[in-house]
Motif scaffolding. Structure first.
Motif, PDB file in Angstrom:
ATOM      1  N   HIS A 100       8.402  45.460  20.049  1.00 34.60           N
ATOM      2  CA  HIS A 100       9.182  46.261  20.988  1.00 34.60           C
ATOM      3  C   HIS A 100      10.259  47.062  20.250  1.00 34.60           C
ATOM      4  N   HIS A 101      10.871  46.444  19.264  1.00 34.02           N
ATOM      5  CA  HIS A 101      11.858  47.189  18.473  1.00 34.02           C
ATOM      6  C   HIS A 101      11.187  48.328  17.716  1.00 34.02           C
ATOM      7  N   SER A 102      10.065  48.035  17.108  1.00 38.44           N
ATOM      8  CA  SER A 102       9.372  49.079  16.336  1.00 38.44           C
ATOM      9  C   SER A 102       9.044  50.275  17.223  1.00 38.44           C
ATOM     10  N   PHE A 104      10.535  51.492  19.798  1.00 34.88           N
ATOM     11  CA  PHE A 104      11.645  52.350  20.203  1.00 34.88           C
ATOM     12  C   PHE A 104      12.532  52.771  19.039  1.00 34.88           C
ATOM     13  N   CYS A 105      12.385  52.124  17.919  1.00 30.79           N
ATOM     14  CA  CYS A 105      13.307  52.410  16.822  1.00 30.79           C
ATOM     15  C   CYS A 105      12.619  53.033  15.622  1.00 30.79           C
ATOM     16  N   ALA A 106      11.313  52.911  15.543  1.00 33.27           N
ATOM     17  CA  ALA A 106      10.621  53.474  14.383  1.00 33.27           C
ATOM     18  C   ALA A 106       9.743  54.631  14.825  1.00 33.27           C
ATOM     19  N   VAL A 114      15.668  55.359  20.258  1.00 34.08           N
ATOM     20  CA  VAL A 114      16.961  54.956  20.822  1.00 34.08           C
ATOM     21  C   VAL A 114      18.076  54.903  19.780  1.00 34.08           C
ATOM     22  N   HIS A 115      17.778  55.332  18.569  1.00 31.67           N
ATOM     23  CA  HIS A 115      18.847  55.441  17.579  1.00 31.67           C
ATOM     24  C   HIS A 115      19.405  56.867  17.617  1.00 31.67           C
ATOM     25  N   TYR A 116      20.375  57.136  16.751  1.00 37.69           N
ATOM     26  CA  TYR A 116      20.938  58.484  16.580  1.00 37.69           C
ATOM     27  C   TYR A 116      21.477  59.061  17.880  1.00 37.69           C
ATOM     28  N   TRP A 123      20.726  50.110  24.481  1.00 37.16           N
ATOM     29  CA  TRP A 123      19.351  49.637  24.263  1.00 37.16           C
ATOM     30  C   TRP A 123      19.363  48.325  23.476  1.00 37.16           C
ATOM     31  N   HIS A 124      20.149  48.266  22.419  1.00 35.13           N
ATOM     32  CA  HIS A 124      20.155  47.052  21.610  1.00 35.13           C
ATOM     33  C   HIS A 124      20.786  45.885  22.358  1.00 35.13           C
ATOM     34  N   ARG A 125      21.716  46.173  23.249  1.00 38.37           N
ATOM     35  CA  ARG A 125      22.260  45.095  24.089  1.00 38.37           C
ATOM     36  C   ARG A 125      21.131  44.520  24.950  1.00 38.37           C
ATOM     37  N   ALA A 220      28.810  50.509   9.473  1.00 37.15           N
ATOM     38  CA  ALA A 220      28.494  49.096   9.245  1.00 37.15           C
ATOM     39  C   ALA A 220      27.073  48.735   9.711  1.00 37.15           C
ATOM     40  N   HIS A 221      26.635  49.313  10.815  1.00 42.28           N
ATOM     41  CA  HIS A 221      25.288  48.966  11.297  1.00 42.28           C
ATOM     42  C   HIS A 221      24.216  49.292  10.264  1.00 42.28           C
ATOM     43  N   ASN A 222      24.160  50.549   9.853  1.00 39.68           N
ATOM     44  CA  ASN A 222      23.130  50.932   8.886  1.00 39.68           C
ATOM     45  C   ASN A 222      23.334  50.221   7.547  1.00 39.68           C
ATOM     46  N   VAL A 224      24.519  47.233   6.761  1.00 40.94           N
ATOM     47  CA  VAL A 224      24.044  45.842   6.676  1.00 40.94           C
ATOM     48  C   VAL A 224      22.513  45.799   6.663  1.00 40.94           C
ATOM     49  N   HIS A 225      21.887  46.658   7.467  1.00 38.58           N
ATOM     50  CA  HIS A 225      20.422  46.720   7.435  1.00 38.58           C
ATOM     51  C   HIS A 225      19.923  47.039   6.019  1.00 38.58           C
ATOM     52  N   ASN A 226      20.452  48.133   5.489  1.00 35.14           N
ATOM     53  CA  ASN A 226      19.971  48.619   4.201  1.00 35.14           C
ATOM     54  C   ASN A 226      20.270  47.629   3.079  1.00 35.14           C
ATOM     55  N   SER A 234      14.162  48.548   7.238  1.00 36.48           N
ATOM     56  CA  SER A 234      13.386  49.632   7.846  1.00 36.48           C
ATOM     57  C   SER A 234      13.321  49.411   9.345  1.00 36.48           C
ATOM     58  N   PHE A 235      13.316  50.487  10.089  1.00 39.07           N
ATOM     59  CA  PHE A 235      13.267  50.373  11.547  1.00 39.07           C
ATOM     60  C   PHE A 235      11.999  49.646  11.981  1.00 39.07           C
ATOM     61  N   ASP A 236      10.944  49.867  11.228  1.00 37.95           N
ATOM     62  CA  ASP A 236       9.668  49.280  11.586  1.00 37.95           C
ATOM     63  C   ASP A 236       9.679  47.758  11.435  1.00 37.95           C
ATOM     64  N   LEU A 243      17.625  37.502  11.412  1.00 34.35           N
ATOM     65  CA  LEU A 243      18.974  37.957  11.103  1.00 34.35           C
ATOM     66  C   LEU A 243      19.373  39.141  11.996  1.00 34.35           C
ATOM     67  N   PHE A 244      18.352  39.880  12.424  1.00 33.25           N
ATOM     68  CA  PHE A 244      18.591  41.068  13.256  1.00 33.25           C
ATOM     69  C   PHE A 244      19.495  40.750  14.449  1.00 33.25           C
ATOM     70  N   GLN A 245      19.210  39.648  15.142  1.00 39.37           N
ATOM     71  CA  GLN A 245      19.992  39.348  16.367  1.00 39.37           C
ATOM     72  C   GLN A 245      21.432  38.996  15.992  1.00 39.37           C
ATOM     73  N   HIS A 247      23.117  40.194  13.403  1.00 40.22           N
ATOM     74  CA  HIS A 247      23.759  41.460  13.064  1.00 40.22           C
ATOM     75  C   HIS A 247      24.049  42.260  14.338  1.00 40.22           C
ATOM     76  N   HIS A 248      23.049  42.426  15.172  1.00 41.54           N
ATOM     77  CA  HIS A 248      23.251  43.220  16.384  1.00 41.54           C
ATOM     78  C   HIS A 248      24.154  42.530  17.385  1.00 41.54           C
ATOM     79  N   GLY A 249      24.206  41.199  17.327  1.00 41.79           N
ATOM     80  CA  GLY A 249      25.161  40.488  18.181  1.00 41.79           C
ATOM     81  C   GLY A 249      26.566  40.957  17.857  1.00 41.79           C
TER      82      GLY A 249
HETATM   83 CU1  C2O Z   1      17.119  49.447  16.265  1.00 39.33          CU
HETATM   84 CU2  C2O Z   1      19.837  47.857  13.916  1.00 39.33          CU
HETATM   85  O1  C2O Z   1      18.266  48.668  14.782  1.00 39.33           O
END
Ligand code: C2O
Length: 454
Positions: A100-102, A104-106, A114-116, A123-125, A220-222, A224-226, A234-236, A243-245, A247-249
């Motif tokens: 589902h993330h892929s 909408f995000c990749a 849903v980025h940018y 969406w991430h909430r 900070a969002h990008n 920590v991902h990178n 990667s968005f995909d 760890l994603f949850q 970070h996004h939490g």
């Molecule tokens: Cu949709 Cu932090 O990614």
């Protein structure tokens, strides 16, 4: 094929194919996968399932492997992974959640991405709530809450995300247990100083126009991902790393921190934002609509945060210094800059902020992680501005449909330097990331400009 199995086929497509997703997810034959498909009519979707339970989300580094929420998270992700192994189409499976993330995000499809822009935060909430709700139902634990990782208080990756038989371990991470994120990657000052949602959370998306990414997302969002590397970078892949949850939490929590600062900070009042609907797979596998306006009160979504404290990570010893290397991204035309207004800002006679805006023409296919400096060619002085990071999208064909404008706040020290300067260049210095080579300038830029906005 029944409607349900077509929906499920979308889940497989998201993982295996990475393209034609939108079409598959909408029950269209893959051959018709093309851009510009009409979005799903949210009016035809079921409303979000009733929220079950309530939990206080806790800070990840304040928990151990034996803490209740960590144990439950580990157990639930293990179950979800096992369910996906038995049936990759299982709506309660981990593969579906990741897909589902892929989707909408990749994606390069404007209507899906849903980025940018201003849908990034809501969406991430909803994505986290969707998982938290599934876990509560799976384990029959109505008080379960997803842990968040407050990297401002402790930049060390939580230990309980590692371990050979641990379903929370993603073996693709470039960082290792115990590694700490560089302090300036985590600085929230620029995002929290933002006075408007446009600056903080991203701007309204208008078809045919550039999308404008908010400072929190870009910073900070990008970062920590990178920095984490592997799937997180990667968005995909990101949705597959537990760890994603965490970070996004924290990203979700920073949204609450930003609002709590007051002084006029507010969510968009535009009905195009409030009445926009995302869709998710509910626990029974049906697609459900979630309205952005119904995502603004976390308590009504079944969770609250342990606290809303944060600390600035950019202490004087953490401010990076310029080593004379790097790439010039552009030159600031001081003649066209409202220096009188900048002086008013620095001397406290006005409120507002100055952003460096970059327009990029495509997305990189490799990590792009830079530190920006203002270099005054007249005096040689170098002033650190902040990080500039872009997450790659693994799509070699088209890049993004629209250019993206990225805003980087010029911090108070940078403004002071601008007022003194003769000729100012913006220089990007690539930051080495573990296990990966960062190219000097892999992304074509259309230009650098400086805007002063209230
Ligand atoms: Cu949709 Cu932090 O990614």
């Amino acid at each position: 094929m029944s409607r349900r199995s077509l929906i499920a086929a979308g889940a497989i497509g998201a993982i295996g194919l990475g393209s034609g997703l939108a079409a598959l997810a909408q029950g269209q034959p893959a051959a018709k996968a093309a851009r510009g498909l009409p979005p799903i009519d949210p009016g035809r979707l079921a409303p979000m399932s009733e929220i079950v339970g309530f939990g206080g989300r806790k800070e990840a580094n304040s928990l151990t492997a034996d803490s209740d929420d960590v144990r439950m998270y580990r157990e639930a992700v293990g179950w979800m992974k096992a369910r996906s192994e038995a049936n990759p189409l299982d709506p309660m499976g981990w593969a579906q959640h990741w897909a589902h993330h892929s989707m909408f995000c990749a994606t390069n499809t404007f209507g899906y991405q849903v980025h940018y822009g201003w849908f990034f935060l809501p969406w991430h909430r909803a994505y986290l709530v969707n998982l938290e709700q599934k876990i509560r139902r799976l384990l029959n634990e109505p008080a379960f809450a997803l842990p968040y990782w407050d990297w401002t208080r402790n930049p060390r990756l939580p230990d309980w995300l590692w371990g050979a038989d641990n379903p929370l371990w993603d073996t693709t991470r470039a960082q290792e247990q115990g590694d700490m994120v560089p302090a300036d990657f985590l600085e929230l000052g620029p995002a929290l100083r933002a006075l408007t949602f446009d600056h903080f959370g991203g701007r309204k998306r208008v078809p045919g126009e550039n999308q404008v990414e908010g400072t929190l997302e870009q910073g900070a969002h990008n970062n920590v991902h990178n920095w984490t590397g592997g799937e997180m970078a990667s968005f995909d892949g990101a949705g597959n790393d537990p760890l994603f949850q965490c970070h996004h939490g924290n990203i979700d929590r920073v949204w609450e921190i930003w609002l709590a600062q007051g002084e006029g900070r507010a969510n968009p009042a535009d009905p195009d934002w409030l009445d926009h609907r995302f869709w998710f797979f509910g626990p029974g596998g049906d697609r459900e609509a979630v309205r952005v306006g119904d995502l603004l009160d976390t308590r009504s979504l079944g969770y609250a945060f342990a606290d809303l404290e944060w600390r600035s990570t950019l202490t004087s010893k953490a401010i990076p210094t310029f080593d004379g290397k790097g790439t010039t991204f552009g030159t600031i035309d001081l003649g066209k800059t409202d220096l009188a207004r900048i002086r008013d800002l620095t001397e406290g006679r006005a409120r507002g902020r100055v952003s460096l805006n970059y327009e990029r023409m495509s997305l990189p296919i490799q990590p792009f992680q830079h530190r920006l400096f203002l270099i005054d060619d007249a005096s040689g002085a170098a002033t650190y501005v902040g990080t500039f990071t872009i997450l790659p999208i693994p799509d070699l064909r088209s890049g993004l449909e629209r250019s993206v404008t990225t805003q980087v706040e010029v911090p108070p020290a940078g403004l002071a330097a601008l007022l003194e300067a003769g000729r100012v260049r913006v220089v990007g210095v690539p930051v080495p990331l573990k296990g990966r080579k960062i190219p000097e300038q892999p992304v074509p830029f259309a230009g650098v400009s400086l805007t002063v906005e209230a």
